[in-house]
Design a protein around this motif. Sequence first.
Motif, PDB file in Angstrom:
ATOM      1  N   ASN A 176      -5.937   1.293   3.037  1.00  0.00           N
ATOM      2  CA  ASN A 176      -4.757   2.102   3.349  1.00  0.00           C
ATOM      3  C   ASN A 176      -3.693   1.305   4.090  1.00  0.00           C
ATOM      4  O   ASN A 176      -2.512   1.609   3.991  1.00  0.00           O
ATOM      5  CB  ASN A 176      -5.147   3.313   4.190  1.00  0.00           C
ATOM      6  CG  ASN A 176      -6.078   4.232   3.455  1.00  0.00           C
ATOM      7  OD1 ASN A 176      -5.902   4.471   2.265  1.00  0.00           O
ATOM      8  ND2 ASN A 176      -7.090   4.738   4.143  1.00  0.00           N
ATOM      9  N   GLN A 177      -4.132   0.291   4.846  1.00  0.00           N
ATOM     10  CA  GLN A 177      -3.194  -0.513   5.619  1.00  0.00           C
ATOM     11  C   GLN A 177      -3.744  -1.932   5.742  1.00  0.00           C
ATOM     12  O   GLN A 177      -4.931  -2.118   6.025  1.00  0.00           O
ATOM     13  CB  GLN A 177      -2.991   0.091   7.011  1.00  0.00           C
ATOM     14  CG  GLN A 177      -2.002  -0.658   7.863  1.00  0.00           C
ATOM     15  CD  GLN A 177      -1.745   0.041   9.191  1.00  0.00           C
ATOM     16  OE1 GLN A 177      -2.185   1.146   9.415  1.00  0.00           O
ATOM     17  NE2 GLN A 177      -1.019  -0.627  10.061  1.00  0.00           N
ATOM     18  N   ASN A 221       0.261   2.455   4.176  1.00  0.00           N
ATOM     19  CA  ASN A 221       1.049   2.584   2.955  1.00  0.00           C
ATOM     20  C   ASN A 221       2.551   2.327   3.184  1.00  0.00           C
ATOM     21  O   ASN A 221       3.396   2.932   2.525  1.00  0.00           O
ATOM     22  CB  ASN A 221       0.822   3.962   2.310  1.00  0.00           C
ATOM     23  CG  ASN A 221       1.170   3.967   0.851  1.00  0.00           C
ATOM     24  OD1 ASN A 221       1.168   2.941   0.182  1.00  0.00           O
ATOM     25  ND2 ASN A 221       1.490   5.137   0.344  1.00  0.00           N
ATOM     26  N   ARG A 235       5.191   2.102   0.552  1.00  0.00           N
ATOM     27  CA  ARG A 235       4.381   2.636  -0.562  1.00  0.00           C
ATOM     28  C   ARG A 235       3.746   1.501  -1.374  1.00  0.00           C
ATOM     29  O   ARG A 235       3.477   1.623  -2.552  1.00  0.00           O
ATOM     30  CB  ARG A 235       5.224   3.547  -1.449  1.00  0.00           C
ATOM     31  CG  ARG A 235       5.743   4.768  -0.672  1.00  0.00           C
ATOM     32  CD  ARG A 235       6.456   5.757  -1.512  1.00  0.00           C
ATOM     33  NE  ARG A 235       5.526   6.292  -2.503  1.00  0.00           N
ATOM     34  CZ  ARG A 235       5.919   6.902  -3.597  1.00  0.00           C
ATOM     35  NH1 ARG A 235       7.189   7.055  -3.845  1.00  0.00           N
ATOM     36  NH2 ARG A 235       5.039   7.360  -4.461  1.00  0.00           N
ATOM     37  N   ASN A 283       0.672   0.162  -1.009  1.00  0.00           N
ATOM     38  CA  ASN A 283      -0.728   0.372  -1.352  1.00  0.00           C
ATOM     39  C   ASN A 283      -0.838   1.224  -2.616  1.00  0.00           C
ATOM     40  O   ASN A 283      -1.662   0.943  -3.482  1.00  0.00           O
ATOM     41  CB  ASN A 283      -1.467   1.000  -0.173  1.00  0.00           C
ATOM     42  CG  ASN A 283      -1.292   0.177   1.084  1.00  0.00           C
ATOM     43  OD1 ASN A 283      -0.174   0.016   1.569  1.00  0.00           O
ATOM     44  ND2 ASN A 283      -2.363  -0.363   1.604  1.00  0.00           N
ATOM     45  N   GLU A 284       0.002   2.243  -2.715  1.00  0.00           N
ATOM     46  CA  GLU A 284       0.029   3.063  -3.928  1.00  0.00           C
ATOM     47  C   GLU A 284       0.478   2.216  -5.123  1.00  0.00           C
ATOM     48  O   GLU A 284      -0.032   2.371  -6.231  1.00  0.00           O
ATOM     49  CB  GLU A 284       0.978   4.247  -3.763  1.00  0.00           C
ATOM     50  CG  GLU A 284       0.483   5.292  -2.799  1.00  0.00           C
ATOM     51  CD  GLU A 284       1.511   6.387  -2.560  1.00  0.00           C
ATOM     52  OE1 GLU A 284       2.541   6.441  -3.267  1.00  0.00           O
ATOM     53  OE2 GLU A 284       1.277   7.202  -1.645  1.00  0.00           O
ATOM     54  N   LEU A 343      -7.296   4.326  -3.554  1.00  0.00           N
ATOM     55  CA  LEU A 343      -7.037   4.061  -2.147  1.00  0.00           C
ATOM     56  C   LEU A 343      -8.297   4.415  -1.373  1.00  0.00           C
ATOM     57  O   LEU A 343      -9.074   5.283  -1.788  1.00  0.00           O
ATOM     58  CB  LEU A 343      -5.864   4.894  -1.642  1.00  0.00           C
ATOM     59  CG  LEU A 343      -4.471   4.419  -2.034  1.00  0.00           C
ATOM     60  CD1 LEU A 343      -3.421   5.452  -1.658  1.00  0.00           C
ATOM     61  CD2 LEU A 343      -4.160   3.085  -1.387  1.00  0.00           C
TER      62      LEU A 343
END
Length: 138
Positions: free
Chosen positions: A31-32, A40, A43, A45-46, A61
């Motif tokens: 997530n990070q 994120n 954005r 990570n997405e 994720l």
Amino acid sequence: MKGLLAFLLILVTALCEAQDLNNYKYVIVDNQYDFQQEPNEYRLNEMMVFEIKKREISAFLADDVLPNDLNETGCNALSLKVETRSGLRVKMIFEFVNCNGITVFETKEGIGRTKNFEKAYREAVRDAMTSLDGLNYS
């Protein structure tokens, strides 16, 4: 002569340890990462999940609802590690690491040349993920 034998032994061992992405079913994206101030951020990570899925590899994720068969039959998931450098350009390398900590695949260095950090990170992600295009993942 001893140096040559040692080199050949290391080379053969590395080749035997080399694994293929086809041996794994899933990729888990954190997530990070260390370079991000918040989960994120931008954005990214997405976007990483999207770019991996675009190449027909199942990616999630870390906080998503994960499939039931994840790691049920041993180690069938990889985690995505990210190395970044920034200066005049943003540079990113992605490592696909198995549950034993062995890097299974490493992308080329993706480079973002834009002055805007958000755009530069996105450009670097897209550039690095092109390494997955020729893998013939099934």
